[in-house]
Design a protein around this motif. Sequence first.
Motif, PDB file in Angstrom:
ATOM      1  N   ASN A 293       0.827  -1.212   0.000  1.00  0.00           N
ATOM      2  CA  ASN A 293       0.000   0.000   0.000  1.00  0.00           C
ATOM      3  C   ASN A 293       0.861   1.260   0.000  1.00  0.00           C
ATOM      4  N   LYS A 294       1.961   1.236   0.777  1.00  0.00           N
ATOM      5  CA  LYS A 294       2.853   2.393   0.815  1.00  0.00           C
ATOM      6  C   LYS A 294       3.485   2.634  -0.557  1.00  0.00           C
ATOM      7  N   ALA A 295       3.913   1.538  -1.204  1.00  0.00           N
ATOM      8  CA  ALA A 295       4.535   1.673  -2.522  1.00  0.00           C
ATOM      9  C   ALA A 295       3.542   2.244  -3.524  1.00  0.00           C
ATOM     10  N   ALA A 296       2.303   1.756  -3.468  1.00  0.00           N
ATOM     11  CA  ALA A 296       1.265   2.263  -4.373  1.00  0.00           C
ATOM     12  C   ALA A 296       0.966   3.727  -4.081  1.00  0.00           C
ATOM     13  N   GLU A 297       0.952   4.082  -2.801  1.00  0.00           N
ATOM     14  CA  GLU A 297       0.690   5.467  -2.411  1.00  0.00           C
ATOM     15  C   GLU A 297       1.752   6.408  -2.969  1.00  0.00           C
ATOM     16  N   LEU A 298       2.976   5.892  -3.093  1.00  0.00           N
ATOM     17  CA  LEU A 298       4.067   6.702  -3.637  1.00  0.00           C
ATOM     18  C   LEU A 298       4.093   6.687  -5.165  1.00  0.00           C
ATOM     19  N   GLY A 299       3.209   5.904  -5.779  1.00  0.00           N
ATOM     20  CA  GLY A 299       3.093   5.933  -7.231  1.00  0.00           C
ATOM     21  C   GLY A 299       3.645   4.737  -7.968  1.00  0.00           C
ATOM     22  N   ALA A 300       4.092   3.701  -7.250  1.00  0.00           N
ATOM     23  CA  ALA A 300       4.634   2.515  -7.906  1.00  0.00           C
ATOM     24  C   ALA A 300       3.514   1.569  -8.349  1.00  0.00           C
ATOM     25  N   ILE A 301       3.816   0.761  -9.356  1.00  0.00           N
ATOM     26  CA  ILE A 301       2.927  -0.317  -9.796  1.00  0.00           C
ATOM     27  C   ILE A 301       3.360  -1.562  -9.037  1.00  0.00           C
ATOM     28  N   VAL A 302       2.485  -2.084  -8.191  1.00  0.00           N
ATOM     29  CA  VAL A 302       2.869  -3.146  -7.260  1.00  0.00           C
ATOM     30  C   VAL A 302       2.645  -4.521  -7.873  1.00  0.00           C
ATOM     31  N   ILE A 303       3.629  -5.400  -7.688  1.00  0.00           N
ATOM     32  CA  ILE A 303       3.532  -6.794  -8.109  1.00  0.00           C
ATOM     33  C   ILE A 303       3.766  -7.672  -6.893  1.00  0.00           C
ATOM     34  N   ASP A 304       2.778  -8.510  -6.575  1.00  0.00           N
ATOM     35  CA  ASP A 304       2.860  -9.409  -5.430  1.00  0.00           C
ATOM     36  C   ASP A 304       3.404 -10.750  -5.910  1.00  0.00           C
ATOM     37  N   PRO A 305       4.562 -11.187  -5.394  1.00  0.00           N
ATOM     38  CA  PRO A 305       5.142 -12.454  -5.856  1.00  0.00           C
ATOM     39  C   PRO A 305       4.308 -13.686  -5.504  1.00  0.00           C
ATOM     40  N   LYS A 306       3.330 -13.529  -4.606  1.00  0.00           N
ATOM     41  CA  LYS A 306       2.426 -14.651  -4.327  1.00  0.00           C
ATOM     42  C   LYS A 306       1.391 -14.805  -5.436  1.00  0.00           C
ATOM     43  N   GLU A 307       1.156 -13.755  -6.188  1.00  0.00           N
ATOM     44  CA  GLU A 307       0.116 -13.771  -7.212  1.00  0.00           C
ATOM     45  C   GLU A 307       0.665 -13.952  -8.620  1.00  0.00           C
ATOM     46  N   TYR A 308       1.948 -13.637  -8.816  1.00  0.00           N
ATOM     47  CA  TYR A 308       2.505 -13.661 -10.163  1.00  0.00           C
ATOM     48  C   TYR A 308       3.858 -14.354 -10.195  1.00  0.00           C
ATOM     49  N   ASP A 309       4.204 -14.869 -11.368  1.00  0.00           N
ATOM     50  CA  ASP A 309       5.591 -15.180 -11.675  1.00  0.00           C
ATOM     51  C   ASP A 309       6.231 -13.822 -11.941  1.00  0.00           C
ATOM     52  N   VAL A 310       7.006 -13.350 -10.982  1.00  0.00           N
ATOM     53  CA  VAL A 310       7.476 -11.965 -10.998  1.00  0.00           C
ATOM     54  C   VAL A 310       8.251 -11.640 -12.272  1.00  0.00           C
ATOM     55  N   VAL A 311       9.192 -12.481 -12.631  1.00  0.00           N
ATOM     56  CA  VAL A 311      10.027 -12.209 -13.802  1.00  0.00           C
ATOM     57  C   VAL A 311       9.180 -12.129 -15.061  1.00  0.00           C
TER      58      VAL A 311
END
Length: 350
Positions: free
Chosen positions: A211-229
């Motif tokens: 949430n903090k990263a999103a608040e600062l304007g980043a696009i968040v990727i959760d490694p539990k939900e995605y193959d990050v790479v």
Amino acid sequence: MKALRWHGLKDLRLETISEPVATKGKVKIRVEWCGICGSDLHEYVAGPIFIPQVAEHPLTGEKAPIVMGHEFSGQVVEIGEGVNTVKVGDRVVVEPVFACGTCAACRQGKYNLCEKMGFLGLAGGGGGFSEYVACDEHMVHKIPDSLSYEQGALVEPSAVALYAVRSSQLKAGDKAVVFGAGPIGLLVIEALKAAGAAEIYAVELSPERKNKAAELGAIVIDPKEYDVVQEIHNRTNGGADIAFEVTGVPPVLTQAIESTKIAGQIMIVSIFEREAPIKPNHIVMKERNMTGIIGYRDVFPAVISLMEKGFFPADKLVTQRIKLDDIIENGFEALLKEKNQVKILVSPRA
């Protein structure tokens, strides 16, 4: 005065020690706020890393027990003979780097790479988890009245982030990914914004830090939900221009390498507690570039200027403010147990 001292692994003690004085060339500062750094936490749970325990540090002549704390702000209360760049009453922050001034790195002006380098609050010289600190005049930077002391306590960690971005190959309009949205990772996001990154991705597990990263304007990727790479390659059309590794977790370093494009760059910002195996072919076959940074040099004035423009905001990054009396349980232990914490500030005055 009261001070927190590191005696050994998981052995921090609040003790009464002698108050420092401003001898020749020194500036005595009344500490207002001091942040708990990831390096402090590493020393608590896995140290000694930077703290000299057996032999005295070559520049400070000190060894454990060491007063901790290097991210601090305060007010000048006394100046020693010969000090002329600050005066009593000035609001200041401290750039806590000890350097010998004579080695090859120092002769090149790269004082953060000094062969004897140490940090005030880790190598001796006092520390911000105390009521007063007396340090060398050249370490002291004045802050304007428009910045609070709390904001001032973020100058040092923000310097790490800004130095990491300035040391990278980032160009305005590039796409970057930050692995780890802890305090330094979030500050790297801010530094990337200041540098003109077009897209900033943050890879993070903690809901609060996401949430903090999103608040600062980043696009968040959760490694539990995605193959990050794969997800980063899909979203960036071939990989990020630059990946910043800010977790210190060995498997994450591999992800950071593989997330970048052909001829992309990986910046290692973390301090690793153990070895991190990598496959050199992941670098060689894509002609990637990997480098690391330690601390910072020559960026404090730039950080302070950016803070005046609203970057690195304390109100979005500080999650708790505590008294020095409560620093072990509500500070160090809280950071170990509560993943919702980002930056905890400590005051000996509260």
